[in-house]
Each structure stands twice: as structure tokens, then as C-alpha cells.
Design an enzyme around this catalytic site. Structure first.
Site, PDB file in Angstrom:
ATOM      1  N   SER A  32       8.617   3.982  -0.111  1.00 31.65           N
ATOM      2  CA  SER A  32       7.530   3.622  -0.614  1.00 31.65           C
ATOM      3  C   SER A  32       7.573   3.729  -2.224  1.00 31.65           C
ATOM      4  O   SER A  32       7.528   2.309  -2.735  1.00 31.65           O
ATOM      5  CB  SER A  32       6.139   4.026  -0.206  1.00 31.65           C
ATOM      6  OG  SER A  32       5.139   3.136  -0.700  1.00 31.65           O
ATOM      7  N   SER A  87       0.702  -1.152   0.074  1.00 30.93           N
ATOM      8  CA  SER A  87       0.128  -0.178   0.031  1.00 30.93           C
ATOM      9  C   SER A  87       0.940   1.166  -0.137  1.00 30.93           C
ATOM     10  O   SER A  87       1.592   1.354   0.898  1.00 30.93           O
ATOM     11  CB  SER A  87      -0.911  -0.022   1.253  1.00 30.93           C
ATOM     12  OG  SER A  87      -1.798   1.075   1.257  1.00 30.93           O
ATOM     13  N   GLU A  88       0.705   2.064  -0.848  1.00 31.34           N
ATOM     14  CA  GLU A  88       1.746   3.012  -1.124  1.00 31.34           C
ATOM     15  C   GLU A  88       1.861   4.112  -0.146  1.00 31.34           C
ATOM     16  O   GLU A  88       2.940   4.834  -0.159  1.00 31.34           O
ATOM     17  CB  GLU A  88       1.635   3.738  -2.755  1.00 31.34           C
ATOM     18  CG  GLU A  88       0.491   4.614  -2.873  1.00 31.34           C
ATOM     19  CD  GLU A  88      -0.730   3.545  -3.236  1.00 31.34           C
ATOM     20  OE1 GLU A  88      -0.720   2.428  -3.173  1.00 31.34           O
ATOM     21  OE2 GLU A  88      -1.620   4.479  -4.108  1.00 31.34           O
ATOM     22  N   ASN A  89       0.779   4.347   0.708  1.00 33.38           N
ATOM     23  CA  ASN A  89       1.181   4.942   2.015  1.00 33.38           C
ATOM     24  C   ASN A  89       2.048   4.585   2.956  1.00 33.38           C
ATOM     25  O   ASN A  89       2.395   5.447   4.059  1.00 33.38           O
ATOM     26  CB  ASN A  89      -0.255   5.302   2.459  1.00 33.38           C
ATOM     27  CG  ASN A  89      -0.947   4.264   3.015  1.00 33.38           C
ATOM     28  OD1 ASN A  89      -0.826   3.240   2.396  1.00 33.38           O
ATOM     29  ND2 ASN A  89      -1.458   4.050   4.312  1.00 33.38           N
TER      30      ASN A  89
END
Lengths: 231, 218
Positions: free
Chosen positions: B88, B46-48
């Protein structure tokens, strides 16, 4: 060395009209909510705000938008904020969209003394228009500049008076890179501990990046999209 | 009947291999996680700032400090890790993510994708989509074959502002499964209730039929 200030009001001293302000957070997760609330009461305007998102109507950066304090936003995604869309379409707000990874890297570069860097992201799209394109080993890359701010605002879980910070779970997000890129960086934390209580191996942001730190009272930590599974 | 959203997700899950790191976008792509069999070891990114995303939390597990890129509350799986946004996107841009699945408004025969902006109408921003299509090893688009007004979305050339150029590998719609090669769209599978001709008629760009063309099996 004691960087502790009393509260958000004291922490935001010196923020003036026309400054560039950087904010950590992803959506409403890990945003410096006390600093933003204090800024909303300062009466300053013409701000350029750099933040992945723009809060929601009535919370986070949505407060500064509603007050008309923001002249320009540099963000990657603002889909949660109806006021933002309206202000933008009515041309009352300048917006510079950056791909999320480009925004993170611009802040990292800014904080690390790197003037600019080449990234493959956005080549051949609106994002690369007017920017230098260079080919490395058969692939095109676009030149993006590093980004710094007059003030940077981050939220951490725990911190000490030297400014060492530890974040919690996905509330880390943009905060560590934002912390590096402010001329003055302000951290708000849930808990202030004594130096030595944070394991040096576990410190996420070394205190050198932080100029002021304060303990926020009663973080609201509003959940944007509460999603539950049945037990 | 065309495929429903869950059937599209189920078909895409067949593309996920054991050992993959996968980033799923918002909408139909999120549903893909529901159909990855437990026999496959897959880590969701999840890119967060999370590698190893788990299912949605129970009421007791709910934690405002733990969300996914769609801002939904989530959990972690054993072996998960947290990191900052710069790390990320180093993973994403650096080619360390095996597969990304995302939605689109338009895809064209050159593998270009448009999914972030309608000039003068919709301004939400691209989020992480431009980095994902530029950096993931494989890009699959999950979408409806036609828009709400019946307009075609698989085009000769995208009309909307692009998210990325020449980056889409595969498209799964309610009408079928397409790959893109240097000559354009190839229909690999068609929805069981639709003929290949019906799928081609719903595509603006020319479509070649795969020599192994078959109905979608989900």
C-alpha cells in the site's frame, strides 16, 4: 511438518519479560485477538510492542496497556485509545511514532534481511531528527532501520499445518510483513485446512515464515466504527 | 457566509480527474467522495490495503474484515484489489497515487504542513499522512480558514511539528481556494459571500491575488 499447536496458551510459550513483540492488524481489523488475550494473562512485563495501532480501551493491545505490561510502543496512530494518551502524557509509557509506510517497510526490511533503507517520508520533520539524511538525484531521503521481533503475532483467515496463510479482505493489512519479521511467528486462523486445499497461486504468506499455528475459537472481530448506509 | 464542509468537499471534487487514483483523509476529505460525478472513473485508495473503495455498506453487507483507514466499515467497487501495508505504501511513496486530500492544523507559505501533533497535548500519531504528503503526485489540504479560537492557520511559518516540507499544492478552506508557488500563497477563488480583502485578512502570510481570481462556484 506440523506447526499446529492446541491454542493461544500453547502458542505463546516462551514469551518473556523485556521481549520485542510484533503484531499484525489495522485498528481492530485483523488483530491476533486470541494471542493478545493469552499474553494479557501471562504476567510478563517490560514489553516493547510494535503495532500500527494500540487497540482500544479493553480490547486488543488495550488489554496489555491496562495491565501495565508494555514499556514501549512503536506505532503510527493511537488516536482510538484514551488510556494510551494518558499513560504517554504521564510519562508511564515510551512511544516511538513511525510513519505508517515507514513502519511497514521497516518490518518488510527486517524480515527480508535488509539492515536499513532510505525513504523520503518524514524528511524535515521530527521523525528524521538525529538520523542520516542523504541526497539522491536532487531529493533528500532519511535512513530508517529494519525492524525484527522476538515473537510476531498474526491473524489470518485460513491456514494449513505447514503454516501457509490466506488473509481475508482488509484484515490482511500489516499481517504479511509482521509474519516475516519475527524470530518466532505465531498465526491464529479462523480455519485450518489440509495441505493442498489452499491454491498455491493464492497463498499470501508462505509457511516458511510461520513457526506455530492454531485455530482461534469464536473471533469477536469487534467493529471500531460501524458505518451503515440505508438500503 | 463562508463555505460549509460539504461545499469545501464539492469544490475539491472539481480537482479530481477521470482516471485518477485518490486517497482521502479523515473528516472533510472523506466527504469529497460524495461529489465525484459518476461520469468520472476514479479509484479510491485506502492505505490499510484497498484500491477501489465503495460506499458504506447496508446492514446486510456489513463485514468486520472490510474497513477503510478511518476504521469505518465500507464496501468495494468492481475491479477493487486488496494488498498488504507494505504494498500500500509502495503505491503511495512510489508516486503512483495521483491525489491525496487531507486535513491540517497549519499550512505555511513554503508549502509545509502540520497536522499530526500538538506537543504536550495531543498524541495520536501521524498514521499515513507523512507518507502521503511525501509521495502523492498532488497534495490538497481541506480545512477551516481559522481555528476554533479564531486563530489563523495559513501562516508564514508553521509553529507545530511538521508532517511534511514543501509538499502542499493547493488549499481549499471555507474562505477560498489557494495555490502555493515559490513566492507563497496565491488566492485563486474566494467564497462568494466574502471579499478577497476579508480572505486576506484571515491569512497570516501575504497573499497575492490570481489574475483569474473569481468566486468559488459549487
Amino acid at each position: 511438518m506440523n506447526k499446529i499447536v492446541k491454542n493461544a496458551q500453547e502458542a505463546t510459550l516462551g514469551v518473556k519479560d523485556g521481549m520485542t513483540l510484533l503484531f499484525g492488524g489495522f485498528g481492530l481489523c485483523g488483530i491476533p485477538e486470541h494471542s493478545i488475550a493469552a499474553l494479557s494473562k501471562l504476567g510478563i512485563k517490560n514489553l516493547t510492542c510494535v503495532s500500527n495501532n494500540a487497540g482500544v480501551d479493553g480490547f486488543g493491545l488495550g488489554l496489555l496497556l491496562a495491565n501495565g505490561q508494555i514499556k514501549k510502543m512503536i506505532s503510527s496512530y493511537v488516536g482510538e485509545n484514551e488510556l494510551f494518551e494518558k499513560l504517554y502524557l504521564d510519562k508511564k509509557l515510551e512511544v516511538e511514532f513511525n510513519p505508517q509506510g515507514t513502519l511497514a517497510e521497516r518490518l518488510r526490511a527486517g524480515g527480508a534481511g535488509i539492515a536499513a533503507f532510505f525513504t523520503p517520508t518524514g524528511v524535515g520533520t521530527m521523525v528524521s531528527e538525529g538520523k542520516e539524511i542523504r541526497n539522491f538525484e536532487g531529493r533528500d531521503y532519511v535512513l530508517e532501520n529494519g525492524l525484527r521481533g522476538d515473537f510476531a503475532f498474526v491473524k489470518a483467515w485460513k491456514g494449513d499445518r505447514f503454516g501457509n496463510l490466506v488473509y481475508r479482505k482488509t484484515a490482511r493489512n500489516f499481517n504479511p510483513v509482521v509474519a516475516t519479521a519475527g524470530k518466532i511467528t505465531i498465526a491464529e486462523v479462523e480455519e485450518i485446512v489440509e495441505p493442498g486445499q489452499l491454491d498455491p497461486d493464492q497463498v499470501h504468506t508462505p509457511g516458511i515464515y510461520i513457526q506455530r499455528i492454531f485455530k482461534g475459537e469464536h473471533f469477536e472481530k469487534r467493529i471500531e466504527n460501524r458505518t451503515i448506509r440505508k438500503a | 457566509m463562508p463555505l460549509n464542509r460539504d461545499q469545501i468537499a464539492k469544490r475539491i471534487a472539481q480537482e479530481v480527474e477521470s482516471g485518477f487514483v485518490v486517497n482521502l483523509g479523515i473528516g472533510i476529505p472523506t466527504l469529497v467522495a460524495n461529489y465525484i460525478p459518476s461520469s468520472k472513473t476514479v479509484l479510491l485508495q485506502s492505505e490499510n490495503g484497498l484500491l477501489g473503495m465503495g460506499p458504506f455498506p447496508t446492514e446486510e453487507q456489513l463485514d468486520p474484515d472490510l474497513i477503510n483507514a478511518g476504521k469505518q466499515t465500507i464496501t468495494t467497487v468492481p475491479g477493487a484489489s486488496f494488498f498488504n501495508s507494505s504494498d500500500s505504501f509502495a503505491m503511495i511513496r512510489g508516486g503512483h497515487v495521483d491525489l491525496t486530500v487531507l486535513g491540517a492544523m497549519q499550512v505555511d507559505q513554503n508549502g509545509n504542513i502540520a497536522n499530526w501533533m500538538i506537543p504536550g497535548k495531543m498524541v495520536k500519531g501521524m498514521g499515513g499522512a507523512m507518507d502521503l504528503v511525501a509521495g502523492a503526485k498532488r497534495v490538497i489540504v481541506a480545512m477551516q480558514q481559522l481555528d476554533k479560537n479564531g486563530g489563523k492557520k495559513l501562516l508564514k511559518e508553521c509553529q507545530l511539528p511538521l508532517t511534511g516540507k514543501q509538499c502542499v499544492n493547493q488549499i481549499v478552506t471555507d474562505y477560498g481556494v489557494f495555490s502555493i508557488d515559490p513566492q507563497g500563497f496565491v488566492l485563486l477563488e474566494h467564497a462568494p459571500d466574502l471579499t478577497p480583502e476579508e480572505v486576506m485578512a484571515a491569512t497570516e502570510a501575504p497573499v497575492r491575488l490570481s489574475s483569474t481570481l473569481k468566486p468559488v462556484s459549487v
